[in-house]
Design a protein around this motif. Structure first.
Motif, PDB file in Angstrom:
ATOM      1  N   TYR A   7      63.193  63.080  28.873  1.00 11.44           N
ATOM      2  CA  TYR A   7      62.264  62.917  29.622  1.00 11.44           C
ATOM      3  C   TYR A   7      62.450  63.485  31.108  1.00 11.44           C
ATOM      4  O   TYR A   7      61.398  64.228  31.485  1.00 11.44           O
ATOM      5  N   ASP A   8      63.604  63.452  31.556  1.00 12.37           N
ATOM      6  CA  ASP A   8      64.059  64.148  32.734  1.00 12.37           C
ATOM      7  C   ASP A   8      63.667  65.599  32.827  1.00 12.37           C
ATOM      8  O   ASP A   8      63.208  66.163  33.639  1.00 12.37           O
TER       9      ASP A   8
ATOM     10  N   THR B  54      59.680  66.365  32.362  1.00 18.60           N
ATOM     11  CA  THR B  54      59.286  66.205  33.499  1.00 18.60           C
ATOM     12  C   THR B  54      59.619  67.209  34.624  1.00 18.60           C
ATOM     13  O   THR B  54      58.544  67.708  35.317  1.00 18.60           O
TER      14      THR B  54
ATOM     15  N   GLU C 264      56.441  69.758  35.947  1.00 16.78           N
ATOM     16  CA  GLU C 264      56.161  69.342  37.396  1.00 16.78           C
ATOM     17  C   GLU C 264      56.367  70.879  38.147  1.00 16.78           C
ATOM     18  O   GLU C 264      55.423  71.090  38.773  1.00 16.78           O
TER      19      GLU C 264
ATOM     20  N   GLU D 157      50.395  65.557  29.570  1.00 11.70           N
ATOM     21  CA  GLU D 157      50.538  64.113  29.219  1.00 11.70           C
ATOM     22  C   GLU D 157      51.977  64.483  27.917  1.00 11.70           C
ATOM     23  O   GLU D 157      51.886  65.302  27.445  1.00 11.70           O
TER      24      GLU D 157
ATOM     25  N   LEU E  12      60.118  53.964  29.223  1.00  6.99           N
ATOM     26  CA  LEU E  12      59.383  55.432  30.034  1.00  6.99           C
ATOM     27  C   LEU E  12      58.024  55.134  30.371  1.00  6.99           C
ATOM     28  O   LEU E  12      57.610  55.692  31.550  1.00  6.99           O
ATOM     29  N   ARG E  13      57.262  54.604  29.466  1.00  6.31           N
ATOM     30  CA  ARG E  13      55.928  54.347  29.395  1.00  6.31           C
ATOM     31  C   ARG E  13      55.485  53.587  30.749  1.00  6.31           C
ATOM     32  O   ARG E  13      54.682  53.802  31.629  1.00  6.31           O
TER      33      ARG E  13
ATOM     34  N   LYS F  40      57.013  53.373  33.338  1.00 10.93           N
ATOM     35  CA  LYS F  40      57.377  53.867  34.722  1.00 10.93           C
ATOM     36  C   LYS F  40      56.680  55.118  34.987  1.00 10.93           C
ATOM     37  O   LYS F  40      56.180  55.735  36.097  1.00 10.93           O
ATOM     38  N   ASP F  41      55.981  55.799  34.209  1.00 14.52           N
ATOM     39  CA  ASP F  41      55.292  56.882  33.935  1.00 14.52           C
ATOM     40  C   ASP F  41      54.051  56.891  33.062  1.00 14.52           C
ATOM     41  O   ASP F  41      54.253  57.014  31.733  1.00 14.52           O
ATOM     42  N   LYS F  42      52.857  56.875  33.440  1.00 14.09           N
ATOM     43  CA  LYS F  42      51.684  56.810  32.712  1.00 14.09           C
ATOM     44  C   LYS F  42      51.390  57.938  31.989  1.00 14.09           C
ATOM     45  O   LYS F  42      50.492  58.114  31.024  1.00 14.09           O
ATOM     46  N   ARG F  43      52.061  59.187  32.407  1.00 16.70           N
ATOM     47  CA  ARG F  43      51.976  60.383  31.773  1.00 16.70           C
ATOM     48  C   ARG F  43      52.572  60.350  30.185  1.00 16.70           C
ATOM     49  O   ARG F  43      52.318  61.296  29.531  1.00 16.70           O
ATOM     50  N   VAL F  44      53.389  59.443  30.318  1.00 13.56           N
ATOM     51  CA  VAL F  44      54.300  59.115  28.808  1.00 13.56           C
ATOM     52  C   VAL F  44      53.155  58.195  27.937  1.00 13.56           C
ATOM     53  O   VAL F  44      52.581  57.304  28.476  1.00 13.56           O
TER      54      VAL F  44
END
Ligand code: UDP
Ligand code: MG
Length: 309
Positions: free
Chosen positions: A25-26, A29, A33, A40, A59-60, A62-66
């Motif tokens: 994820y890190d 992202t 970015e 997405e 993960l979802r 904390k971040d809705k792009r996931v």
């Protein structure tokens, strides 16, 4: 925000990868970015039996792009990818493995190449960090598959790929079950580019492709792209009949000049030889019958349990 269509959809199949997911994820992202494009990040949990799904839920949250899709059980890597393909919204679709063997930092390179007008851009793993036998088998398969599918890719099996969305829309029309993605890609288009990408060692967990799975995948692969083995059987059959006939002539000749070839040995050798060939041929035919059997069952290729809200 939710209705916004992202430019890029990343699709990753996940099977028992709890430890690596936060790192994945890190890195995804950070890369996306930096690219400054909307995206997405679709993670398809392919029936993991470890804590992968809980990690994905976090993960979802904390971040809705996931976006997290959970399959009802383990359907296999390609099925999980197709499940993801059905829900992508971006105009560019990127696939990679969850275990970070495909560095997410290579994504911009793929997108740049795709922007040149290709329908598919496939990674070509430089310095591949896998077991020796895997690399050897891949090397042989690549020549074979490259020719058969006329894609001429050096590295068909690389999961790191970028696709135009229109291509994915065509790909998900496929309904056959023994799918081998590079074969389907080659069938659909010749407009493919291949670019060198890095490959890293798997640092946590272990490969899901054990020897039995590899053999299974190998059969899937061969029988999903070609009927050559079936045709080969007939050819070998004719060839062996001819050899048998010639041998009979030779044995007859030996008898004629008064020699005595050991009959038991001749018969035993012939018996073993021809039984072996017949069984091998039968094995291949069974593989195809098995395919027909699977197709007529019309079971779904995968079943989605839920998409996390
Ligand atoms: N994978 C999956 N379902 C499976 C097997 C694998 O979704 O049944 C995923 C796995 O989590 C990883 C990718 O497919 O993201 C590639 O798997 P793996 O790393 O085991 O393959 P290898 O790199 O050894 O070819
Ligand atoms: Mg891997």
């Amino acid at each position: 925000m939710k209705c916004d269509t992202p430019e890029i959809s990343i699709v990753v199949p996940v099977y028992n990868e709890e430890e690596i997911l936060p790192k994945l994820y890190d890195r995804v992202t950070a890369t996306l970015e930096q690219m400054g494009r909307t995206y997405e990040f679709i993670l398809v949990d392919d029936g993991s039996v470890d804590r992968s799904f809980e990690v994905l839920r976090t993960l979802r949250n904390k971040d809705k792009r996931v976006r997290v899709l959970q399959l009802a059980r383990n359907f296999g890597q390609t099925a999980a990818l197709y499940a993801g393909f059905h829900i992508v919204r971006g105009s560019i679709v990127i696939t990679l493995d969850a275990d970070l063997q495909n560095p997410p930092e290579e994504i911009p390179k793929l997108v740049e190449k795709l922007d040149e007008g290709y329908e598919v851009v496939s990674g070509w793993r430089m310095h591949r960090q896998d077991a020796f036998h895997r690399k050897m088998v891949s090397r042989i398969l690549n020549v074979f598959i490259g020719r058969l599918t006329r894609t001429n890719l050096h590295d068909c099996g690389c999961s790191l790929k970028a696709y135009r969305r229109e291509f994915i829309d065509r790909l998900i029309l496929f309904e056959h079950r023994s799918r081998y993605l590079p074969a389907d890609i080659g069938w659909l288009t010749r407009n493919i580019a291949e670019i060198p990408v890095n490959h890293e060692e798997r640092r946590t967990g272990r490969t899901n492709y054990t020897l039995p799975v590899l053999i299974r995948t190998g059969f899937d692969l061969v029988t999903s792209i070609t009927a050559t083995p079936l045709q080969l059987i007939a050819f070998v059959g004719w060839l062996f009949s001819l050899i048998g006939f010639l041998m009979a002539v030779v044995i007859g000749a030996v008898f004629f000049v008064g020699g005595a070839p050991s009959e038991a040995v001749i018969i035993a050798a012939l018996l073993f030889f021809f039984t072996g060939v017949q069984l091998a041929a039968l094995g291949f035919i069974c593989e195809y019958i098995n395919r027909i059997y699977l197709e007529v069952q019309r079971k779904p290729y995968y079943i989605v349990k839920q998409e996390l809200p």
